[in-house]
Enzyme design. Structure first.
Site: not given
Length: 407
Positions: A120, A142, A168, A271, A295, A327-329
């Site tokens: 990032s 960003y 992103t 993204k 996100h 997301g959620g892995i």
């Protein structure tokens, strides 16, 4: 006998290995001061999206074989021109001050497991430091600042060796959490340390990690420092820049992709895609890859889980651009379900941050090993020899599960 002085020896040393991401999360919770841990787990508003990101995976079931299993199984693939040994890459997350080595530790762990590091531009370590330890680093930006500033940041990332750029655009500062937002100081100085001492003092192991390196948690973003050598902004300074930047249009996406191409000739990922029509616009903009992402539930609460919107997007544009998902892995089986529904690879965020908090570089490597093992077990049960063989036929998706947004 250790040659280190007594005060440098870890008095809380325990078996560092953990068998699941859930155990890594629990160790991170016990190790970190409450505000720091809260920053890792928090979603926006009521937390509807962050919950659905994980819960949705439980609704998908496998269709295993009873015989004909393969003795050897391959997880290797490529992403934006980089060969990776497993379809799991590091998603860029800002200011990883949960451990003194921060993003450098994460990058080393990713390199040792043969995968990509996403860095990032809000990171606590510089792009030069990270690229030096992982030559498969993608730099994330960003849409903040004027165009000339963004060009300077792209040029710096390219000079450092970044192999790709991630833009992103699905980010806003999460406000109004039902359980309250964790306190994030603007900077860590003596006054801040005194004020937060009661919360930090209850976590001596975390203090010890920083004390033995002679550092304090750094909340500055060195990748946003001006090229004249000026001071890097704090996290909130970076947030102010984002707040005062006009939101991007599709023409701006075109410009960003084209500018990066002119500077580096290297791949570009967009993204934050959740809709089929946006995915098609991304193809028109000439991107190399898209990340199906909300996100991590930290943006617009009420957005469906990314695994629900993945397959319609992959069906629409998967033959034209590379599709990844985040997301959620939390398990290798989650990775396999995402690949079966059209992802080329997945990106992980909280999972490796918990590993970093639990055991530094080795903890991040541990998380990647846990996911690798889970992927391998799923391939074995499904009777497959490669992730390339994964498709919708190996999973049972209930009626009404998919959310084809923007069709």
């Amino acid at each position: 006998m250790s040659s280190k002085p007594t005060w440098l020896q870890n008095p809380w040393k325990q078996n560092p290995w953990f068998e699941s991401v859930a155990v890594a999360q629990e160790r991170a919770r016990k190790r970190l001061p409450a505000p720091v841990y809260g920053a890792l787990v928090a979603g926006s508003e009521r937390g509807q999206t962050i919950d659905d990101n994980q819960r949705a995976f439980t609704e998908i079931q496998f269709a295993p074989h009873v015989a004909g299993h393969q003795a050897e199984r391959s997880m290797a693939t490529t992403l934006m021109g980089q060969e990776i040994s497993l379809p799991v890459v590091i998603s860029p997350t800002g200011v990883q001050a949960v451990h003194p080595d921060g993003e450098v530790a994460v990058a080393r762990a990713a390199a040792s497991r043969g995968t990509v590091m996403g860095l990032s531009n809000f990171a606590s370590k510089s792009v030069e430091e990270v690229c030096a330890v992982n030559d498969r680093t993608f730099f994330q930006m960003y849409w903040t600042g004027q165009r000339d500033v963004m060009v300077q940041r792209m040029e710096r990332a390219h000079a450092a060796g970044a192999k790709g750029l991630i833009a992103t655009l699905d980010w806003s500062f999460s406000m109004g959490r039902d359980w309250g937002s964790p306190e994030i100081p603007e900077k860590v100085d003596l006054k801040t340390m005194v004020r937060m001492a009661p919360k930090v003092a209850t976590k001596p192991r975390w203090l010890w990690e920083f004390g033995r390196t002679g550092t304090i948690p750094d909340l500055r973003a060195p990748n946003l420092a001006p090229p004249d050598g000026g001071e890097a902004p704090t996290f909130f300074g970076a947030y102010y820049e984002w707040m005062t930047t006009t939101p991007p249009t599709w023409d701006d996406v075109d410009w960003m992709r084209e500018t990066w191409s002119q500077i580096s000739g290297r791949p570009f990922m967009l993204k934050g895609v959740c809709r089929v029509d946006d995915a098609k616009r991304a193809v028109d903009a000439g991107v190399t890859a898209i990340s199906v992402s909300n996100h991590g539930g930290n943006n617009l609460d009420g957005t469906p889980a990314t695994i629900r919107v993945l397959h319609p997007i992959a069906e629409a544009v998967g033959g034209q651009v590379e599709v990844v998902m985040d997301g959620g892995i939390r398990r290798g089986s989650d990775v396999v379900k995402a690949l079966a529904l059209g992802a080329r690879a997945v990106m992980i965020g909280r999972a490796y941050l918990w590993g970093l908090a639990a055991n530094g570089e080795e903890g991040v490597g541990n998380v990647l090993d846990v996911l690798r093992s889970g992927i391998d077990s799923a391939l074995l049960g499904l009777g497959l020899s490669s992730i390339d063989q994964l498709g919708p036929d190996v999973v049972e998706v209930p009626d009404g599960f998919l959310r084809p947004l923007g069709v």
